[in-house]
Design a protein around this motif. Structure first.
Motif, PDB file in Angstrom:
ATOM      1  N   LYS A 168      -2.673  11.478  61.229  1.00  0.00           N
ATOM      2  CA  LYS A 168      -4.000  12.103  61.009  1.00  0.00           C
ATOM      3  C   LYS A 168      -4.633  11.712  59.746  1.00  0.00           C
ATOM      4  N   LEU A 169      -3.977  11.507  58.653  1.00  0.00           N
ATOM      5  CA  LEU A 169      -4.758  11.123  57.371  1.00  0.00           C
ATOM      6  C   LEU A 169      -5.201   9.651  57.559  1.00  0.00           C
ATOM      7  N   PHE A 170      -4.413   8.821  58.395  1.00  0.00           N
ATOM      8  CA  PHE A 170      -4.889   7.384  58.488  1.00  0.00           C
ATOM      9  C   PHE A 170      -6.055   7.397  59.330  1.00  0.00           C
ATOM     10  N   SER A 171      -6.065   8.405  60.333  1.00  0.00           N
ATOM     11  CA  SER A 171      -7.253   8.196  61.306  1.00  0.00           C
ATOM     12  C   SER A 171      -8.497   8.804  60.676  1.00  0.00           C
ATOM     13  N   ILE A 172      -8.364   9.489  59.714  1.00  0.00           N
ATOM     14  CA  ILE A 172      -9.508  10.170  58.799  1.00  0.00           C
ATOM     15  C   ILE A 172     -10.110   9.013  58.083  1.00  0.00           C
ATOM     16  N   LYS A 173      -9.366   8.046  57.563  1.00  0.00           N
ATOM     17  CA  LYS A 173      -9.683   6.936  56.800  1.00  0.00           C
ATOM     18  C   LYS A 173     -10.048   5.724  57.672  1.00  0.00           C
ATOM     19  N   LEU A 175      -8.037   4.231  60.057  1.00  0.00           N
ATOM     20  CA  LEU A 175      -7.178   3.438  60.228  1.00  0.00           C
ATOM     21  C   LEU A 175      -6.030   3.908  61.201  1.00  0.00           C
ATOM     22  N   SER A 176      -5.674   2.841  62.287  1.00  0.00           N
ATOM     23  CA  SER A 176      -5.044   3.258  63.456  1.00  0.00           C
ATOM     24  C   SER A 176      -3.402   3.467  63.267  1.00  0.00           C
ATOM     25  N   VAL A 177      -2.805   3.838  63.978  1.00  0.00           N
ATOM     26  CA  VAL A 177      -1.441   4.007  63.808  1.00  0.00           C
ATOM     27  C   VAL A 177      -0.626   2.475  63.585  1.00  0.00           C
ATOM     28  N   ASP A 178      -1.129   1.538  64.230  1.00  0.00           N
ATOM     29  CA  ASP A 178      -0.886   0.217  63.953  1.00  0.00           C
ATOM     30  C   ASP A 178      -0.944  -0.166  62.554  1.00  0.00           C
ATOM     31  N   ASP A 179      -1.995   0.332  62.022  1.00  0.00           N
ATOM     32  CA  ASP A 179      -2.501  -0.057  60.593  1.00  0.00           C
ATOM     33  C   ASP A 179      -1.321   0.632  59.878  1.00  0.00           C
ATOM     34  N   LEU A 180      -0.954   2.000  60.282  1.00  0.00           N
ATOM     35  CA  LEU A 180       0.021   2.514  59.347  1.00  0.00           C
ATOM     36  C   LEU A 180       1.361   1.748  59.395  1.00  0.00           C
ATOM     37  N   VAL A 181       1.915   1.390  60.627  1.00  0.00           N
ATOM     38  CA  VAL A 181       3.166   0.679  60.366  1.00  0.00           C
ATOM     39  C   VAL A 181       2.838  -0.736  59.689  1.00  0.00           C
ATOM     40  N   THR A 182       1.935  -1.200  59.737  1.00  0.00           N
ATOM     41  CA  THR A 182       1.551  -2.447  59.168  1.00  0.00           C
ATOM     42  C   THR A 182       1.509  -2.331  57.665  1.00  0.00           C
ATOM     43  N   LEU A 183       0.657  -1.434  57.067  1.00  0.00           N
ATOM     44  CA  LEU A 183       0.458  -1.355  55.748  1.00  0.00           C
ATOM     45  C   LEU A 183       1.748  -0.537  55.132  1.00  0.00           C
ATOM     46  N   SER A 184       2.670   0.028  55.821  1.00  0.00           N
ATOM     47  CA  SER A 184       3.780   0.647  55.392  1.00  0.00           C
ATOM     48  C   SER A 184       4.699  -0.394  54.782  1.00  0.00           C
ATOM     49  N   GLY A 185       4.646  -1.630  55.333  1.00  0.00           N
ATOM     50  CA  GLY A 185       5.197  -2.803  55.016  1.00  0.00           C
ATOM     51  C   GLY A 185       5.086  -3.295  53.602  1.00  0.00           C
ATOM     52  N   GLU A 292       0.349 -11.917  60.041  1.00  0.00           N
ATOM     53  CA  GLU A 292      -0.981 -11.779  60.465  1.00  0.00           C
ATOM     54  C   GLU A 292      -1.735 -10.398  60.722  1.00  0.00           C
ATOM     55  N   ASN A 293      -0.844  -9.393  60.887  1.00  0.00           N
ATOM     56  CA  ASN A 293      -1.554  -8.111  61.072  1.00  0.00           C
ATOM     57  C   ASN A 293      -1.805  -7.572  59.683  1.00  0.00           C
ATOM     58  N   TRP A 294      -0.897  -7.698  58.661  1.00  0.00           N
ATOM     59  CA  TRP A 294      -1.272  -7.462  57.341  1.00  0.00           C
ATOM     60  C   TRP A 294      -2.516  -8.009  56.869  1.00  0.00           C
ATOM     61  N   ALA A 295      -3.073  -9.262  57.251  1.00  0.00           N
ATOM     62  CA  ALA A 295      -4.458  -9.511  56.889  1.00  0.00           C
ATOM     63  C   ALA A 295      -5.388  -8.773  57.454  1.00  0.00           C
ATOM     64  N   VAL A 296      -5.258  -8.277  58.660  1.00  0.00           N
ATOM     65  CA  VAL A 296      -6.441  -7.439  59.212  1.00  0.00           C
ATOM     66  C   VAL A 296      -6.482  -5.928  58.887  1.00  0.00           C
ATOM     67  N   SER A 297      -5.147  -5.522  58.562  1.00  0.00           N
ATOM     68  CA  SER A 297      -4.931  -4.039  58.024  1.00  0.00           C
ATOM     69  C   SER A 297      -5.306  -3.745  56.674  1.00  0.00           C
ATOM     70  N   PHE A 298      -4.988  -5.171  55.787  1.00  0.00           N
ATOM     71  CA  PHE A 298      -5.404  -4.918  54.553  1.00  0.00           C
ATOM     72  C   PHE A 298      -6.913  -4.998  54.341  1.00  0.00           C
ATOM     73  N   LYS A 300      -9.224  -3.856  56.327  1.00  0.00           N
ATOM     74  CA  LYS A 300      -9.619  -2.534  56.850  1.00  0.00           C
ATOM     75  C   LYS A 300      -9.479  -1.523  55.324  1.00  0.00           C
ATOM     76  N   LEU A 301      -8.169  -1.612  55.017  1.00  0.00           N
ATOM     77  CA  LEU A 301      -7.823  -0.670  53.658  1.00  0.00           C
ATOM     78  C   LEU A 301      -8.713  -0.992  52.655  1.00  0.00           C
ATOM     79  N   SER A 302      -9.098  -2.216  52.404  1.00  0.00           N
ATOM     80  CA  SER A 302      -9.940  -2.660  51.030  1.00  0.00           C
ATOM     81  C   SER A 302     -11.141  -2.222  51.271  1.00  0.00           C
ATOM     82  N   MET A 303     -11.760  -1.825  52.521  1.00  0.00           N
ATOM     83  CA  MET A 303     -13.069  -1.544  52.701  1.00  0.00           C
ATOM     84  C   MET A 303     -13.397   0.008  52.849  1.00  0.00           C
ATOM     85  N   ILE A 304     -12.398   0.607  52.927  1.00  0.00           N
ATOM     86  CA  ILE A 304     -12.522   2.140  53.083  1.00  0.00           C
ATOM     87  C   ILE A 304     -13.461   2.908  51.946  1.00  0.00           C
TER      88      ILE A 304
END
Length: 322
Positions: A168-173, A175-185, A292-298, A300-304
């Motif tokens: 829920k919090l990621f969605s507000i920002k 970010l997707s559930v896949d982003d959640l898994v990736t960024l948890s890395g 590869e997924n980290w590059a995409v999700s990071f 997105k994170l850095s542009m919130i």
């Protein structure tokens, strides 16, 4: 790379040929401070050579900044009632590295490079320094003017969160559930205080360990009790997030989580839900896939919630407003 991300990157780089454009873009400082990214990278490298815990601290610092008021360096401001003063940010660190890079940049490029950009670049470089992928990110962020402790708790992930709470919090920002898994890395590097996970087990007077959280491996819990004495709340005691390769950015985190040795309840939640388990397995089996997924999700994170133009400032000191 998905279509939405391609559109985001395209819109961010439209201003590249025009120095007067205030939108974030790759190479934003090419004309005004060509060595900006090199200076940040060298500062991160020097600090990390002296203290291997620095990369994990810088990555966590970016998370805590971007999730509250956006990626605008509002967490860096000192003072009563600021984000930095909130107990939820008590264990966040890495400020000295950002301040050091800022002082250097103010010598060579005064009032040019924002603290928000320095923080985003430093976190990016911290990952690369520890063996992770190199990610090209736009710069041109402005520093925020608002920093309120009251905004911290509703906007940061707690280690005891369920998957639904995190999603829920990621969605507000954005970010997707896949982003959640990736960024948890990102937990593959860094250390954590006992107080962030020792409610998952307890030790009785006889020394027997009771695992309260059934998703935590019992033998691992026993190891943790030896590192974190019963009732320990001392912030000086920390444990590696990844006991195998704590200072290397790799996919080992996902293997540990699958073995039920994730340090936090929020880690264990990823393997106990069908929405995320397959992605955990995928990353555990493929470092390249994770990178590869980290590059995409990071990116997105850095542009919130980035601020541009008149929405923010270029601080002369990262810890003080202009």
């Amino acid at each position: 790379m998905d279509y939405a991300l391609l559109m985001l990157m395209s819109s961010l780089t439209l201003c590249l040929p025009f120095p007067s454009c205030s939108a974030p873009s790759v190479g934003f400082y090419a004309g005004s401070c060509p060595a900006a990214e090199i200076m940040v990278k060298n500062t991160v490298r020097s600090a990390s050579d002296l203290d291997p815990t620095i990369p994990g601290k810088l990555l966590r610092l970016l998370f805590h900044d971007c999730f509250v008021e956006g990626c605008d360096a509002s967490i860096l401001l000192q003072g009563n009632g600021t984000e930095r003063s909130d107990p939820g940010n008590r264990s966040v660190d890495g400020f000295a590295v950002i301040d050091s890079a800022k002082r250097l940049l103010e010598i060579f490029c005064p009032e040019t490079v924002s603290c928000a950009d320095i923080l985003a670049l430093a976190a990016r470089d911290a990952v690369e320094y520890t063996g992770g992928p190199s990610v090209q990110i736009p710069t041109g962020r402005r520093d925020g003017r608002i920093s309120a402790a009251a905004n911290v708790r509703p906007n940061i992930i707690d280690t005891s969160f369920t998957l639904d709470e995190m999603a829920k919090l990621f969605s507000i920002k954005g970010l997707s559930v896949d982003d959640l898994v990736t960024l948890s890395g990102g937990h593959t590097i860094g250390r954590s205080h006992c107080s962030s996970f020792n409610d998952r087990f307890k030790v009785d007077p006889s020394g027997s360990v009771t695992v309260i959280d059934s998703t935590l491996d019992r033998q691992y819990a026993i190891q943790l009790t030896k590192m974190c004495p019963a009732g320990a709340r001392d912030d000086s005691i920390t444990v590696n997030n990844d006991p195998g390769t704590p200072f290397t950015f790799d996919n080992q985190y996902y293997r540990i989580v699958l073995e039920h040795k994730g340090l936090f309840q929020s880690d264990s939640a990823l393997v106990n839900d069908n929405r995320t388990r397959n992605k955990v397995v995928e990353f555990a089996n493929s470092r390249d896939g994770f990178f590869e997924n980290w590059a995409v999700s990071f990116l997105k994170l850095s542009m919130i919630g980035v601020k541009t133009g008149d929405e923010g400032d270029i601080r002369q000191s990262c810890s003080m407003p202009n």
